[in-house]
Write an enzyme that holds these catalytic residues in place. Structure first.
Site, PDB file in Angstrom:
ATOM      1  N   ASP A 217      40.146  43.609  45.509  1.00 28.66           N
ATOM      2  CA  ASP A 217      40.433  42.385  46.281  1.00 28.66           C
ATOM      3  C   ASP A 217      41.880  41.964  46.110  1.00 28.66           C
ATOM      4  O   ASP A 217      42.218  40.790  46.234  1.00 28.66           O
ATOM      5  CB  ASP A 217      39.491  41.261  45.845  1.00 28.66           C
ATOM      6  CG  ASP A 217      39.660  40.881  44.378  1.00 28.66           C
ATOM      7  OD1 ASP A 217      40.126  41.749  43.602  1.00 28.66           O
ATOM      8  OD2 ASP A 217      39.327  39.752  43.996  1.00 28.66           O
ATOM      9  N   GLU A 218      42.752  42.911  45.832  1.00 28.82           N
ATOM     10  CA  GLU A 218      44.172  42.632  45.628  1.00 28.82           C
ATOM     11  C   GLU A 218      44.988  43.152  46.802  1.00 28.82           C
ATOM     12  O   GLU A 218      44.755  44.258  47.304  1.00 28.82           O
ATOM     13  CB  GLU A 218      44.653  43.276  44.318  1.00 28.82           C
ATOM     14  CG  GLU A 218      43.916  42.765  43.090  1.00 28.82           C
ATOM     15  CD  GLU A 218      44.214  43.589  41.849  1.00 28.82           C
ATOM     16  OE1 GLU A 218      44.724  44.721  42.008  1.00 28.82           O
ATOM     17  OE2 GLU A 218      43.936  43.103  40.743  1.00 28.82           O
TER      18      GLU A 218
END
Length: 301
Positions: A217-218
């Site tokens: 989720d980066e």
């Protein structure tokens, strides 16, 4: 001359390509070899454009007559081109030349080699290359740039900023609470959420900026041409607001925010790797300060 043309046509009969001869003024077909006769019948005496295209009412727009004679009316050069028969989805590599006929006039000789298989193979190869490029440079889930492409763009933007004395911002973004969504509702829903986040990032930033999925989720952001922290902060405020709008997934509503670490070059000195490391460190400071905010490397506590 007549005997010479008989020998000439005998040679053309044996060529493994479609061959025809047409008058350059009247467009009358004077000769076709077996390849053409087997394809469209014996069209000698017809207009060449009638033989090539059914329903054609005049010379073809791609006719090469005007390219085969020089200003003195003599043979100019051999002209090569590719023709796509859209009716049959076939491709031909054509070689055209003005040659003297048995009565002394110049006529157009065309030799058309079927290259359909080659064009099909080239198209398949091009598609394969495009797919390989997608795998090499883009994230398969979100279709965003991947880490490799981002670093390449950052290196070039870094060099351009030095050359033109401009600025750029590197941002490292991590979604707040995404792990809980993923763990409680499953990876499939988590993937859908990542796709929506990606769309919002793309829609908020400009075309000259770059968004990349760094992993999980980066995300990494490259914002070009930022004049100062305040200008960059305006962009980040707009981006944070876009991400904070509720997400609707499979009938459920979710709220997701992001913690963003930011560094602006050249205020922050260093090479591209250093900028990425500083942006990552700033992102963790943003999380420590309560999440749903951004933190600049140059910001002092």
């Amino acid at each position: 001359m007549h005997e010479a043309n008989q020998r000439f046509t005998a040679v053309l009969d044996g060529i493994d390509a479609a061959v025809y001869v047409a008058d350059m003024d009247t467009y009358e077909v004077l000769y076709v070899n077996p390849k053409i006769r087997n394809r469209v019948g014996d069209v000698v005496g017809k207009k060449c454009w009638q033989a090539i295209r059914q329903g054609q009412s005049g010379p073809c727009e791609f006719c090469t007559n005007g390219k085969l004679l020089d200003r003195k009316g003599e043979t100019a050069r051999t002209y090569t081109w590719d023709y796509h028969d859209t009716a049959n989805n076939q491709w031909f590599h054509c070689t055209d030349r003005a040659i003297p006929w048995d009565d002394g006039r110049y006529v157009r000789l065309e030799v058309a080699t079927d290259i359909t298989d080659r064009m099909r193979d080239e198209k398949a190869l091009k598609k394969a290359h495009q797919q390989l490029e997608l795998l090499a440079y883009y994230d398969p889930l979100t279709k965003l740039a991947n880490r490799r492409l981002f670093i390449d763009h950052l290196s070039r933007s870094f060099a351009r900023a030095d050359r033109k004395k401009t600025k750029l911002a590197v941002c490292y973004l991590d979604l707040d609470g995404f792990k809980e969504v993923n763990d409680s509702l499953g990876h499939e829903l988590g993937d859908k959420l990542l796709k929506q986040v990606s769309e919002r990032l793309l829609n908020t930033l400009r075309g000259e900026d770059l968004v990349a999925r760094w992993g999980g989720d980066e995300f990494a952001l490259l914002i070009n041409g930022q004049h100062d922290e305040q200008t960059c902060a305006t962009t980040l405020d707009r981006l944070s607001s876009a991400l904070a709008v509720p997400y609707e997934l499979d009938g459920c509503v979710f709220h997701v925010t992001a913690s963003i670490g930011v560094t602006v070059y050249p205020q922050d000195q260093g090479d591209p790797d250093t900028l990425l490391r500083h942006a990552d460190q700033a992102m963790y400071l943003a999380k420590q300060r309560g999440r749903n905010q951004y933190y600049f490397v140059t910001t002092h506590p």
